[in-house]
Scaffold this motif. Structure first.
Motif, short mmCIF file in Angstrom:
data_model
loop_
_atom_site.label_atom_id
_atom_site.label_comp_id
_atom_site.label_asym_id
_atom_site.label_seq_id
_atom_site.Cartn_x
_atom_site.Cartn_y
_atom_site.Cartn_z
N TYR A 50 0.82 -1.22 0.00
CA TYR A 50 0.00 0.00 0.00
C TYR A 50 0.85 1.26 0.00
CZ TYR A 50 -4.31 -2.61 0.46
OH TYR A 50 -5.39 -3.44 0.21
N LEU A 51 2.05 1.19 0.57
CA LEU A 51 2.97 2.33 0.50
C LEU A 51 3.35 2.61 -0.95
CD1 LEU A 51 4.90 4.49 1.59
CD2 LEU A 51 6.59 2.67 1.97
N SER A 52 3.60 1.56 -1.72
CA SER A 52 3.97 1.74 -3.13
C SER A 52 2.86 2.44 -3.91
CB SER A 52 4.30 0.40 -3.79
OG SER A 52 3.14 -0.37 -4.01
N GLU A 53 1.59 2.11 -3.59
CA GLU A 53 0.46 2.75 -4.26
C GLU A 53 0.35 4.23 -3.90
OE1 GLU A 53 -1.87 1.80 -6.63
OE2 GLU A 53 -0.38 0.22 -6.88
N THR A 54 0.57 4.53 -2.62
CA THR A 54 0.53 5.93 -2.18
C THR A 54 1.64 6.73 -2.86
OG1 THR A 54 -0.52 5.49 -0.05
CG2 THR A 54 0.85 7.46 -0.18
N LEU A 55 2.83 6.17 -2.91
CA LEU A 55 3.97 6.84 -3.56
C LEU A 55 3.68 7.07 -5.05
CD1 LEU A 55 6.87 4.86 -1.86
CD2 LEU A 55 6.38 7.31 -1.55
N LYS A 56 3.04 6.10 -5.67
CA LYS A 56 2.66 6.23 -7.08
C LYS A 56 1.69 7.40 -7.26
CE LYS A 56 0.17 3.73 -10.71
NZ LYS A 56 -0.58 2.49 -11.00
N ARG A 57 0.72 7.50 -6.36
CA ARG A 57 -0.26 8.59 -6.44
C ARG A 57 0.39 9.96 -6.20
NH1 ARG A 57 -5.20 7.30 -2.64
NH2 ARG A 57 -5.81 9.37 -3.40
N GLU A 58 1.51 9.95 -5.48
CA GLU A 58 2.25 11.19 -5.23
C GLU A 58 3.24 11.50 -6.36
OE1 GLU A 58 3.16 11.95 -0.72
OE2 GLU A 58 3.53 9.84 -1.13
N ASP A 59 3.21 10.66 -7.42
CA ASP A 59 4.15 10.78 -8.54
C ASP A 59 5.60 10.54 -8.11
OD1 ASP A 59 2.10 11.30 -10.34
OD2 ASP A 59 2.23 13.47 -10.06
N LYS A 60 5.78 9.79 -7.04
CA LYS A 60 7.12 9.41 -6.60
C LYS A 60 7.42 8.01 -7.15
CE LYS A 60 6.92 12.12 -2.30
NZ LYS A 60 7.00 12.06 -0.81
N PHE A 61 7.56 7.97 -8.50
CA PHE A 61 7.64 6.68 -9.18
C PHE A 61 8.88 5.88 -8.79
CE2 PHE A 61 5.02 9.31 -12.07
CZ PHE A 61 3.87 8.53 -12.06
N ASP A 62 10.02 6.55 -8.67
CA ASP A 62 11.26 5.84 -8.33
C ASP A 62 11.15 5.18 -6.95
OD1 ASP A 62 12.34 6.56 -10.71
OD2 ASP A 62 13.51 8.24 -9.93
#
Length: 337
Positions: free
Chosen positions: A89-101
């Motif tokens: 779920y952290l990876s999904e949140t980071l994705k939504r924040e445009d923190k792709f790396d």
């Protein structure tokens, strides 16, 4: 004394379980603010309660407080660095924040723990969405090492390789994708073009003919053969193949869609329209027949406009009744265009 301590611990555990039940019930009822308060109370009693960190992260994500969501997930991972749910779920949140790396880094750690083709697929999609094709290809290959039969991964890998014009490498994955998704006309066309680009068109034609010879009702072989002919602009042969298929399966809307497309290649727009309409009558949810009808409409409109321009120029070179005829025809073409 030991019995007293044990009873106190049991009472505390029961109280914590009850509080957790209340918090989860509030969450299910979408009473998020009250749920947050309950989970925060739990953390005061049990500062290492992973469920609370997860729910606090999730609630903040649901309410679009992404920075707070990220913060709670990361706090939970400080306590339990290999918790799969928190990482997921952290990876999904980071994705939504445009923190792709960062999202990819978290997913790679998760992939190492789970050895999951699905996680590698997500990594590949993230790379693909950022146009990092080489990285996407490697991620998809990692996924297939874990599960060689993952159809979605085969499809995406085939598509990326094709888009990168790596036709030779794309072919085996395109073949598997075409087998897994026989109704997907796009993948069929990409496979046919890949055969063409790698000089394997004749071999593919002979292979499909052989399959039809062995099994005259091999619908997939007919479609593939027609597709190879079409990509090679052998439209008449494509039409002949599809008409044979029509006799085997006259109710398949895809047959008429492919016929419409082949007739467009032959510039026989009347039959293209007729077959596109039959396809839609049999399956109104198909989008390709609509595209064909639109394409034909544009081509015909352009031709009428060209005719209008020629007649408009010609009218100045004739007189009397002949000029009147040309003007009438010109105006009619302009209206049609």
């Amino acid at each position: 004394k030991e019995n007293v301590i044990k009873k106190i611990e049991e009472m505390g555990s029961q109280s914590l379980d009850k509080l957790l039940q209340i918090a989860q019930q509030d969450f299910k009822q979408k009473n998020y603010e009250q749920a947050k308060k309950s989970f925060l109370k739990i953390l005061k009693i049990d500062p290492k309660n992973i469920n609370s960190f997860f729910y606090l992260g999730y609630i903040n994500a649901l309410t679009n407080k992404l920075e707070k969501s990220e913060e709670w997930y990361k706090k939970g991972l400080e306590i339990d660095p290999k918790n799969e749910h928190l990482m997921d779920y952290l990876s999904e949140t980071l994705k939504r924040e445009d923190k792709f790396d960062e999202s990819i880094d978290v997913l790679k750690k998760l992939a190492e723990i789970k050895q999951s083709d699905k996680v590698w697929f997500r990594i590949g999609k993230l790379y693909e969405d950022q146009d990092f094709s080489d990285e996407a290809i490697e991620a998809y290959k990692q996924a297939l090492e874990i599960n060689p039969n993952n159809k979605e991964v085969q499809y995406r890998l085939a598509t990326v390789l094709y888009d990168q014009e790596l036709y030779e490498e794309a072919i085996p994955y395109l073949e598997k994708a075409a087998e897994s998704f026989p109704d997907d006309e796009v993948i069929g066309k990409k496979l046919a073009k890949s055969y063409f680009q790698t000089g394997k068109l004749d071999a593919a034609i002979n292979n499909y003919k052989s399959l039809i010879s062995k099994d005259p009702k091999n619908i997939k072989a007919y479609f593939n053969l027609a597709g190879v002919y079409r990509i090679n602009n052998q439209n008449k042969k494509s039409i002949e193949t599809l008409l044979k298929l029509q006799k085997i399966d006259k109710d398949d809307a895809k047959v008429y869609t492919r016929l419409a497309d082949a007739y467009v290649g032959e510039k026989n727009y009347t039959l293209a329209i007729k077959n596109a309409k039959i396809a839609l009558k049999k399956n109104s949810e198909l989008h390709v027949p609509y595209m064909i009808l639109d394409q034909v409409s544009q081509v015909r409109g352009y031709k009428k406009y060209e005719s209008y321009l020629k007649l408009d120029e010609k009218k100045n070179k004739v007189f009397g009744s002949e000029a009147d005829k040309i003007i009438a025809q010109r105006d009619n073409d302009k209206k049609s265009a």
